[in-house]
Enzyme design. Structure first.
Site, PDB file in Angstrom:
ATOM      1  N   LYS A  58     -31.834 -40.959 -25.412  1.00 37.92           N
ATOM      2  CA  LYS A  58     -32.544 -40.775 -26.690  1.00 37.92           C
ATOM      3  C   LYS A  58     -34.051 -40.652 -26.467  1.00 37.92           C
ATOM      4  O   LYS A  58     -34.735 -39.935 -27.207  1.00 37.92           O
ATOM      5  CB  LYS A  58     -32.237 -41.926 -27.656  1.00 37.92           C
ATOM      6  CG  LYS A  58     -31.068 -41.653 -28.573  1.00 37.92           C
ATOM      7  CD  LYS A  58     -29.733 -41.786 -27.922  1.00 37.92           C
ATOM      8  CE  LYS A  58     -28.971 -40.560 -27.645  1.00 37.92           C
ATOM      9  NZ  LYS A  58     -27.675 -40.785 -27.002  1.00 37.92           N
ATOM     10  N   GLY A 122     -18.915 -60.490 -10.362  1.00 39.04           N
ATOM     11  CA  GLY A 122     -17.947 -61.451 -10.885  1.00 39.04           C
ATOM     12  C   GLY A 122     -16.535 -60.950 -10.651  1.00 39.04           C
ATOM     13  O   GLY A 122     -16.260 -59.760 -10.806  1.00 39.04           O
ATOM     14  N   GLY A 188     -18.437 -29.697 -19.133  1.00 46.75           N
ATOM     15  CA  GLY A 188     -18.024 -30.557 -20.243  1.00 46.75           C
ATOM     16  C   GLY A 188     -18.942 -30.431 -21.434  1.00 46.75           C
ATOM     17  O   GLY A 188     -20.138 -30.738 -21.361  1.00 46.75           O
ATOM     18  N   GLY A 190     -18.757 -32.199 -24.125  1.00 43.53           N
ATOM     19  CA  GLY A 190     -18.585 -33.410 -24.929  1.00 43.53           C
ATOM     20  C   GLY A 190     -19.963 -33.874 -25.401  1.00 43.53           C
ATOM     21  O   GLY A 190     -20.966 -33.166 -25.242  1.00 43.53           O
ATOM     22  N   VAL A 245     -13.570 -25.286 -14.698  1.00 33.72           N
ATOM     23  CA  VAL A 245     -14.221 -25.204 -13.385  1.00 33.72           C
ATOM     24  C   VAL A 245     -13.183 -25.501 -12.298  1.00 33.72           C
ATOM     25  O   VAL A 245     -12.462 -26.495 -12.367  1.00 33.72           O
ATOM     26  CB  VAL A 245     -15.404 -26.198 -13.299  1.00 33.72           C
ATOM     27  CG1 VAL A 245     -15.978 -26.233 -11.890  1.00 33.72           C
ATOM     28  CG2 VAL A 245     -16.480 -25.822 -14.310  1.00 33.72           C
ATOM     29  N   GLY A 278     -16.427 -36.547 -18.779  1.00 36.46           N
ATOM     30  CA  GLY A 278     -15.809 -37.748 -19.327  1.00 36.46           C
ATOM     31  C   GLY A 278     -16.111 -38.975 -18.485  1.00 36.46           C
ATOM     32  O   GLY A 278     -16.749 -38.886 -17.428  1.00 36.46           O
ATOM     33  N   ALA A 327     -21.179 -47.666 -27.556  1.00 32.10           N
ATOM     34  CA  ALA A 327     -21.847 -48.952 -27.421  1.00 32.10           C
ATOM     35  C   ALA A 327     -21.557 -49.864 -28.618  1.00 32.10           C
ATOM     36  O   ALA A 327     -21.289 -51.059 -28.454  1.00 32.10           O
ATOM     37  CB  ALA A 327     -23.347 -48.733 -27.271  1.00 32.10           C
ATOM     38  N   HIS A 451     -35.249 -40.373 -54.671  1.00 34.52           N
ATOM     39  CA  HIS A 451     -35.612 -38.963 -54.591  1.00 34.52           C
ATOM     40  C   HIS A 451     -37.070 -38.821 -54.179  1.00 34.52           C
ATOM     41  O   HIS A 451     -37.917 -39.557 -54.693  1.00 34.52           O
ATOM     42  CB  HIS A 451     -35.411 -38.291 -55.946  1.00 34.52           C
ATOM     43  CG  HIS A 451     -35.870 -36.856 -55.958  1.00 34.52           C
ATOM     44  ND1 HIS A 451     -35.114 -35.859 -55.379  1.00 34.52           N
ATOM     45  CD2 HIS A 451     -37.002 -36.279 -56.425  1.00 34.52           C
ATOM     46  CE1 HIS A 451     -35.768 -34.705 -55.515  1.00 34.52           C
ATOM     47  NE2 HIS A 451     -36.916 -34.932 -56.138  1.00 34.52           N
TER      48      HIS A 451
HETATM   49  P1  FAD Z   1     -21.295 -50.742 -19.616  1.00 38.14           P
HETATM   50  O1  FAD Z   1     -22.459 -50.374 -20.425  1.00 38.14           O
HETATM   51  O2  FAD Z   1     -20.809 -49.760 -18.606  1.00 38.14           O
HETATM   52  O3  FAD Z   1     -21.656 -52.119 -18.922  1.00 38.14           O
HETATM   53  C1  FAD Z   1     -20.812 -52.758 -18.031  1.00 38.14           C
HETATM   54  C2  FAD Z   1     -21.650 -53.655 -17.131  1.00 38.14           C
HETATM   55  O4  FAD Z   1     -20.794 -54.490 -16.389  1.00 38.14           O
HETATM   56  C3  FAD Z   1     -22.496 -52.884 -16.119  1.00 38.14           C
HETATM   57  O5  FAD Z   1     -23.797 -53.405 -16.080  1.00 38.14           O
HETATM   58  C4  FAD Z   1     -21.776 -53.114 -14.815  1.00 38.14           C
HETATM   59  O6  FAD Z   1     -22.634 -53.068 -13.676  1.00 38.14           O
HETATM   60  C5  FAD Z   1     -21.234 -54.509 -15.041  1.00 38.14           C
HETATM   61  N1  FAD Z   1     -20.065 -54.866 -14.222  1.00 38.14           N
HETATM   62  C6  FAD Z   1     -18.913 -54.178 -14.065  1.00 38.14           C
HETATM   63  N2  FAD Z   1     -18.063 -54.868 -13.285  1.00 38.14           N
HETATM   64  C7  FAD Z   1     -18.697 -56.016 -12.933  1.00 38.14           C
HETATM   65  C8  FAD Z   1     -18.341 -57.124 -12.138  1.00 38.14           C
HETATM   66  N3  FAD Z   1     -17.137 -57.212 -11.556  1.00 38.14           N
HETATM   67  N4  FAD Z   1     -19.251 -58.110 -11.965  1.00 38.14           N
HETATM   68  C9  FAD Z   1     -20.475 -58.045 -12.567  1.00 38.14           C
HETATM   69  N5  FAD Z   1     -20.852 -57.025 -13.332  1.00 38.14           N
HETATM   70  C10 FAD Z   1     -19.976 -56.024 -13.520  1.00 38.14           C
HETATM   71  N6  FAD Z   1     -22.793 -44.722 -26.665  1.00 38.14           N
HETATM   72  C11 FAD Z   1     -23.240 -44.819 -27.920  1.00 38.14           C
HETATM   73  O7  FAD Z   1     -22.691 -45.568 -28.720  1.00 38.14           O
HETATM   74  N7  FAD Z   1     -24.332 -44.088 -28.352  1.00 38.14           N
HETATM   75  C12 FAD Z   1     -24.979 -43.240 -27.533  1.00 38.14           C
HETATM   76  O8  FAD Z   1     -25.957 -42.600 -27.933  1.00 38.14           O
HETATM   77  C13 FAD Z   1     -24.527 -43.108 -26.205  1.00 38.14           C
HETATM   78  N8  FAD Z   1     -25.159 -42.284 -25.340  1.00 38.14           N
HETATM   79  C14 FAD Z   1     -24.733 -42.213 -24.047  1.00 38.14           C
HETATM   80  C15 FAD Z   1     -25.405 -41.354 -23.182  1.00 38.14           C
HETATM   81  C16 FAD Z   1     -25.011 -41.268 -21.861  1.00 38.14           C
HETATM   82  C17 FAD Z   1     -25.745 -40.329 -20.931  1.00 38.14           C
HETATM   83  C18 FAD Z   1     -23.931 -42.087 -21.382  1.00 38.14           C
HETATM   84  C19 FAD Z   1     -23.507 -42.035 -19.951  1.00 38.14           C
HETATM   85  C20 FAD Z   1     -23.255 -42.927 -22.243  1.00 38.14           C
HETATM   86  C21 FAD Z   1     -23.641 -42.998 -23.584  1.00 38.14           C
HETATM   87  N9  FAD Z   1     -22.985 -43.834 -24.497  1.00 38.14           N
HETATM   88  C22 FAD Z   1     -23.409 -43.896 -25.797  1.00 38.14           C
HETATM   89  C23 FAD Z   1     -21.835 -44.662 -24.103  1.00 38.14           C
HETATM   90  C24 FAD Z   1     -22.258 -46.102 -23.868  1.00 38.14           C
HETATM   91  O9  FAD Z   1     -23.243 -46.131 -22.868  1.00 38.14           O
HETATM   92  C25 FAD Z   1     -21.062 -46.939 -23.471  1.00 38.14           C
HETATM   93  O10 FAD Z   1     -20.054 -46.828 -24.463  1.00 38.14           O
HETATM   94  C26 FAD Z   1     -21.453 -48.402 -23.337  1.00 38.14           C
HETATM   95  O11 FAD Z   1     -22.461 -48.572 -22.381  1.00 38.14           O
HETATM   96  C27 FAD Z   1     -20.241 -49.254 -22.973  1.00 38.14           C
HETATM   97  O12 FAD Z   1     -20.627 -50.576 -22.933  1.00 38.14           O
HETATM   98  P2  FAD Z   1     -19.873 -51.644 -22.000  1.00 38.14           P
HETATM   99  O13 FAD Z   1     -20.635 -52.913 -22.136  1.00 38.14           O
HETATM  100  O14 FAD Z   1     -18.428 -51.636 -22.291  1.00 38.14           O
HETATM  101  O15 FAD Z   1     -20.018 -51.076 -20.514  1.00 38.14           O
HETATM  102  P1  AMP Z   2     -16.118 -36.229 -23.109  1.00 37.21           P
HETATM  103  O1  AMP Z   2     -14.845 -36.839 -22.561  1.00 37.21           O
HETATM  104  O2  AMP Z   2     -16.199 -36.172 -24.590  1.00 37.21           O
HETATM  105  O3  AMP Z   2     -17.356 -36.792 -22.468  1.00 37.21           O
HETATM  106  O4  AMP Z   2     -16.099 -34.699 -22.673  1.00 37.21           O
HETATM  107  C1  AMP Z   2     -15.829 -34.266 -21.356  1.00 37.21           C
HETATM  108  C2  AMP Z   2     -15.393 -32.808 -21.459  1.00 37.21           C
HETATM  109  O5  AMP Z   2     -15.309 -32.233 -20.147  1.00 37.21           O
HETATM  110  C3  AMP Z   2     -14.001 -32.632 -22.086  1.00 37.21           C
HETATM  111  O6  AMP Z   2     -14.124 -31.862 -23.239  1.00 37.21           O
HETATM  112  C4  AMP Z   2     -13.188 -31.936 -21.006  1.00 37.21           C
HETATM  113  O7  AMP Z   2     -12.328 -30.958 -21.553  1.00 37.21           O
HETATM  114  C5  AMP Z   2     -14.253 -31.277 -20.123  1.00 37.21           C
HETATM  115  N1  AMP Z   2     -13.801 -31.011 -18.751  1.00 37.21           N
HETATM  116  C6  AMP Z   2     -13.161 -31.871 -17.915  1.00 37.21           C
HETATM  117  N2  AMP Z   2     -12.871 -31.273 -16.704  1.00 37.21           N
HETATM  118  C7  AMP Z   2     -13.363 -29.992 -16.786  1.00 37.21           C
HETATM  119  C8  AMP Z   2     -13.404 -28.864 -15.889  1.00 37.21           C
HETATM  120  N3  AMP Z   2     -12.858 -28.908 -14.639  1.00 37.21           N
HETATM  121  N4  AMP Z   2     -13.989 -27.706 -16.324  1.00 37.21           N
HETATM  122  C9  AMP Z   2     -14.542 -27.636 -17.551  1.00 37.21           C
HETATM  123  N5  AMP Z   2     -14.527 -28.663 -18.447  1.00 37.21           N
HETATM  124  C10 AMP Z   2     -13.955 -29.828 -18.087  1.00 37.21           C
END
Ligand code: FAD
Ligand code: AMP
Length: 475
Positions: A58, A122, A188, A190, A245, A278, A327, A451
């Site tokens: 963001k 952990g 992708g 997505g 791909v 994904g 998140a 408004h």
């Molecule tokens: P995570 O955020 O992956 O956190 C898990 C944590 O656990 C990590 O710090 C990891 O190191 C730690 N961990 C794992 N195993 C162990 C272990 N055995 N011991 C100690 N620590 C461990 N979501 C949104 O809602 N809005 C958004 O705008 C958005 N934008 C995104 C943009 C990008 C580029 C990406 C990649 C993701 C985005 N997401 C967004 C998704 C969001 O980041 C995830 O859904 C969210 O972070 C999941 O939270 P979580 O706590 O389940 O896992």
């Molecule tokens: P998301 O799961 O929403 O983050 O989106 C990931 C996207 O990547 C999905 O829409 C998949 O269809 C796409 N995807 C996965 N593998 C391939 C591939 N080999 N070539 C093109 N698109 C892909």
């Protein structure tokens, strides 16, 4: 430090850290173990979201959008700025500062709510024991009445396009680029692929997005998806659908990508390739034998609707369990579990989890798409209000997109709200609240909206569902 706690949370991302804070608020003794490390080796709480996901993306979306608007829109407002330029290094510095402040904020919140912060690995052992491995490799065994697993997710790596920095990178790599690639490929279309593609497109990259599925944003309401596709095309995002791909080879300083579509095999040469195909649940070295915690066939930790695993006193929340990888979904699950452990009420309403895509225009929705309502056989009505008819949106030079309200024909209950337009991600909150209270479209119709505001679009869309919109022609 104590060796035994009421609650141990493994994972300090947006699912784990709120669970720990709520447990602390509930006067339980709690430790949160997190092993996230940044590229410089430093530990940081906040997981993917704060360090490599929601927040840094963001930050860069905001900077790139401001640059784009200064270049393309300021003149329309009568603002003269001369030659507008940008500095990627400064954008990255700003982003890094925001991330640092956010992750340090968690440490401060932990202190304030009495959470013991443990940085390291952990591992759940049988009998709610947890092995903690610190940075220096030393191990300690901890015990807890309850363990919450919140280990998150990691990017999917494709066999056909293995990561090879700096050329073939994941979403984190795409957030850390130090220069604008001339040609950027994204696998992708997505949410993540579109957001990252938008950042670099606005800064001048030629962006090609390859998406294997034939439909664009298949999970979204298709009226919304069509409108989005039109805007992205206009912005110069080259999105190729049905394009799977099959190979990616680094050659010199470029990547040769091969993909197949209905017409045959094609080649594409890019300077950097982002694999945004994904994410998968992460449970690496998390579970010792005999814990009683089971994984499903896709690697998610198996849980019931209250995030209980099969092992007594062991819970799992966030991206490592079923449901959308978001998140706020993880946060609500973490808070629910911490409340249930303390004997309080806790529930997540999985029907009202909003989804937001932070592109321009922004895209947000909650509830069912029109396609899903149709497939359910329920009779329904739809109201659509275009932002072109919104005085505020026009004043903002942002009169794109629409708000759409879908309500049941019989009892008028709101079934879904879909918004594409300015601040859609903020506007959707009203719809989430309305649906949380099982509101009817009439409830929205009778709610006073200030408004001129963008939120009037939601009001008018609700009115349009009964062909009673005031500020647009009812069809
Ligand atoms: P995570 O955020 O992956 O956190 C898990 C944590 O656990 C990590 O710090 C990891 O190191 C730690 N961990 C794992 N195993 C162990 C272990 N055995 N011991 C100690 N620590 C461990 N979501 C949104 O809602 N809005 C958004 O705008 C958005 N934008 C995104 C943009 C990008 C580029 C990406 C990649 C993701 C985005 N997401 C967004 C998704 C969001 O980041 C995830 O859904 C969210 O972070 C999941 O939270 P979580 O706590 O389940 O896992
Ligand atoms: P998301 O799961 O929403 O983050 O989106 C990931 C996207 O990547 C999905 O829409 C998949 O269809 C796409 N995807 C996965 N593998 C391939 C591939 N080999 N070539 C093109 N698109 C892909």
């Amino acid at each position: 430090m104590a060796d035994s706690f009421d609650v141990i949370v493994i994972g300090g991302g947006p699912a784990g850290y709120p669970a720990a804070i709520r447990a602390g608020q509930n006067k339980l003794s709690v430790a949160c173990i997190d092993e996230w490390r940044n590229h410089d080796g430093s530990y940081a709480f906040g997981g993917t979201c704060l360090n490599a996901g929601c927040i840094p993306s963001k930050a860069l979306l905001e900077s790139s959008e401001l640059y784009h608007r200064a270049r393309e829109e300021f003149a329309v407002h009568g603002i003269k700025v001369g030659d507008v330029g940008f500095d990627v290094a400064q954008m990255q510095k700003r982003k890094a500062g925001i991330v640092k402040a956010s992750t340090q904020g968690i440490t401060a919140l932990f202190k304030a709510s009495g959470v013991t912060a443990l940085q390291g690995h952990g591992k759940l052992l049988p009998g709610r024991r947890v092995q903690f491995t610190a940075a220096d490799g030393s191990k300690r065994e901890l015990t807890a009445k309850h363990v919450i697993l919140a280990s998150g997710s990691v990017p999917v790596e494709l066999k056909v396009a293995p990561f090879k920095a700096p050329h073939v990178i994941d979403s984190w790599g795409a957030l850390e680029l130090e220069a604008v690639p001339k040609r950027l490929g994204v696998i992708g279309a997505g949410v993540i692929g579109l957001e990252l593609g938008s950042v670099w497109r606005r800064l001048g990259s030629e962006v090609t997005v390859l998406e294997a599925l034939p439909d664009f944003l298949a999970m979204a309401d298709q009226q919304l998806a069509k409108e989005a596709a039109r805007h992205f095309k206009k912005q110069g995002l080259d999105i190729r659908l049905g394009a799977k791909v099959s190979a990616a080879k680094v050659s010199g300083d470029a990547v040769e990508v091969t993909y197949e579509d209905g017409k045959g095999t094609h080649k594409l040469t890019v300077d950097r390739l982002v694999v945004a195909a994904g994410r998968r649940p992460f449970t690496g070295d998390l579970l010792a034998d005999g814990t009683g915690v089971a994984l499903d066939e896709r690697g998610f930790i198996k849980v019931d609707e209250h995030c209980r695993t099969g092992a007594e006193g062991v819970w799992a929340v966030g991206d490592c369990v079923r449901g959308p990888m978001l998140a706020h979904k993880g946060k609500e699950e973490g808070v629910m579990v911490a409340d249930l452990i303390a004997g309080r009420y806790g529930e997540v309403n999985y029907r009202t989890i909003p989804a937001v895509i932070y592109t321009t225009p922004e895209i947000a929705w909650v509830g069912l798409t029109e396609e899903q309502v149709k497939a359910s056989g329920r009779t329904y009505k739809v109201g659509v209000f275009p932002f072109l008819a919104s005085g505020r949106a026009r004043a903002m030079e942002q009169a794109q997109g629409f708000a759409k309200v879908i309500a049941a024909q019989d009892d008028d209950e709101i079934l879904g709200v879909h918004i594409i337009g300015p601040m859609a991600g903020e506007l959707i909150a009203e719809a989430v609240l309305a649906m949380e209270y099982s509101a009817s479209s009439e409830d929205l119709q009778r709610t006073i909206h200030a408004h001129p505001t963008l939120s009037e679009a939601v009001h008018e869309a609700a009115l349009a569902a009964d062909k009673r919109a005031i500020d647009s022609i009812n069809r």
